[in-house]
Scaffold this motif. Sequence first.
Motif, PDB file in Angstrom:
ATOM      1  N   HIS A  16      43.659  30.621  33.621  1.00 29.35           N
ATOM      2  CA  HIS A  16      44.256  31.259  34.469  1.00 29.35           C
ATOM      3  C   HIS A  16      45.439  29.997  35.097  1.00 29.35           C
ATOM      4  CE1 HIS A  16      47.652  33.756  36.093  1.00 29.35           C
ATOM      5  NE2 HIS A  16      47.474  32.798  37.378  1.00 29.35           N
ATOM      6  N   LYS A  17      44.557  28.734  35.720  1.00 24.56           N
ATOM      7  CA  LYS A  17      45.373  27.696  35.473  1.00 24.56           C
ATOM      8  C   LYS A  17      45.631  26.812  34.981  1.00 24.56           C
ATOM      9  CE  LYS A  17      43.499  27.839  40.441  1.00 24.56           C
ATOM     10  NZ  LYS A  17      41.839  26.783  41.392  1.00 24.56           N
ATOM     11  N   GLN A  23      46.312  38.124  27.685  1.00 19.09           N
ATOM     12  CA  GLN A  23      46.125  38.542  26.254  1.00 19.09           C
ATOM     13  C   GLN A  23      45.042  37.094  25.489  1.00 19.09           C
ATOM     14  OE1 GLN A  23      46.536  41.502  24.084  1.00 19.09           O
ATOM     15  NE2 GLN A  23      44.657  40.979  23.877  1.00 19.09           N
ATOM     16  N   LEU A  24      45.296  36.029  26.093  1.00 19.42           N
ATOM     17  CA  LEU A  24      44.615  35.058  25.378  1.00 19.42           C
ATOM     18  C   LEU A  24      43.207  35.307  26.507  1.00 19.42           C
ATOM     19  CD1 LEU A  24      44.292  32.753  22.825  1.00 19.42           C
ATOM     20  CD2 LEU A  24      45.539  31.128  24.887  1.00 19.42           C
ATOM     21  N   ILE A  25      42.522  35.284  27.646  1.00 13.91           N
ATOM     22  CA  ILE A  25      42.240  34.933  28.246  1.00 13.91           C
ATOM     23  C   ILE A  25      41.292  36.171  28.113  1.00 13.91           C
ATOM     24  CG2 ILE A  25      41.172  35.356  30.697  1.00 13.91           C
ATOM     25  CD1 ILE A  25      43.871  34.243  31.452  1.00 13.91           C
ATOM     26  N   PHE A  31      36.716  40.826  26.857  1.00 12.76           N
ATOM     27  CA  PHE A  31      37.598  41.844  27.780  1.00 12.76           C
ATOM     28  C   PHE A  31      38.760  42.382  27.043  1.00 12.76           C
ATOM     29  CE2 PHE A  31      34.475  39.830  30.093  1.00 12.76           C
ATOM     30  CZ  PHE A  31      33.847  40.709  30.882  1.00 12.76           C
ATOM     31  N   ALA A  32      39.134  44.114  27.641  1.00 16.52           N
ATOM     32  CA  ALA A  32      40.295  44.518  27.516  1.00 16.52           C
ATOM     33  C   ALA A  32      41.418  43.286  28.213  1.00 16.52           C
ATOM     34  CB  ALA A  32      40.623  45.829  27.638  1.00 16.52           C
ATOM     35  N   LYS A  33      42.572  43.444  28.106  1.00 16.87           N
ATOM     36  CA  LYS A  33      43.480  42.710  28.745  1.00 16.87           C
ATOM     37  C   LYS A  33      43.862  43.300  30.053  1.00 16.87           C
ATOM     38  CE  LYS A  33      48.712  41.839  28.374  1.00 16.87           C
ATOM     39  NZ  LYS A  33      49.841  41.869  27.483  1.00 16.87           N
ATOM     40  N   SER A  34      44.286  44.561  30.234  1.00 21.17           N
ATOM     41  CA  SER A  34      44.463  45.403  31.145  1.00 21.17           C
ATOM     42  C   SER A  34      42.932  45.175  32.210  1.00 21.17           C
ATOM     43  CB  SER A  34      43.869  47.069  30.941  1.00 21.17           C
ATOM     44  OG  SER A  34      43.003  47.025  30.618  1.00 21.17           O
ATOM     45  N   THR A  35      41.597  45.457  31.671  1.00 10.91           N
ATOM     46  CA  THR A  35      40.920  44.593  32.848  1.00 10.91           C
ATOM     47  C   THR A  35      41.419  42.735  33.475  1.00 10.91           C
ATOM     48  OG1 THR A  35      38.937  45.413  31.024  1.00 10.91           O
ATOM     49  CG2 THR A  35      38.202  43.554  32.757  1.00 10.91           C
ATOM     50  N   ILE A  36      41.742  42.352  32.438  1.00 14.65           N
ATOM     51  CA  ILE A  36      42.541  41.249  33.015  1.00 14.65           C
ATOM     52  C   ILE A  36      43.538  40.755  33.955  1.00 14.65           C
ATOM     53  CG2 ILE A  36      42.864  38.330  32.404  1.00 14.65           C
ATOM     54  CD1 ILE A  36      39.826  38.710  31.462  1.00 14.65           C
ATOM     55  N   HIS A  37      43.908  42.139  33.977  1.00 16.27           N
ATOM     56  CA  HIS A  37      46.014  41.736  34.454  1.00 16.27           C
ATOM     57  C   HIS A  37      44.745  42.525  36.142  1.00 16.27           C
ATOM     58  CE1 HIS A  37      48.587  44.398  35.973  1.00 16.27           C
ATOM     59  NE2 HIS A  37      49.671  43.368  35.720  1.00 16.27           N
TER      60      HIS A  37
END
Length: 163
Positions: A16-17, A23-25, A31-37
């Motif tokens: 993130h930094k 999406q790329l993370i 993991f799902a994008k929603s999990t990262i969000h």
Amino acid sequence: MQFLSSYDRGAIEKLHKLGYSMQLIADTLGFAKSTIHYELHRVQPYNAQLAQKDADRKRGRCGRKSTLTPDKKRLIENPLRLTWSPEIVAYKLKLATSTVYNWLNNGRLNFSLSDLPHRNVYQRRKKETRGTFKVEQTIEKRPAKVNERKEFGHWEIDLVCPI
């Protein structure tokens, strides 16, 4: 079900930094994008250590809460010391027997399973009697009156059929 570990949270913070998109993370870590969000919005600004503490605190509040209070613990342990069985204690306190045994197995009660009365003693089973004949009086002990054969029922007959 897969949970984010502290290692995953550190990777999310680092990526993130560096300016990676959510999406790329998500694709990088699997993991799902929603999990990262959700994870990035757990703590603002995002810090992996604080996010891990928050996750541990929330996970600690999950699940069923134990109904074992100090008073109930005392009410269970005292009769067990008086050689009551866990079944009787559970019945008297209106608990499930498995609950008392689970508390004993998990060490939540100050009482050892080996100290229970009749622990690992199996009930003696009644010997199987089906298919066996019960002979009350042998032929040698029959009265002499039988050998006279003057009464009905004292005649001996061979019931074996010849081939």
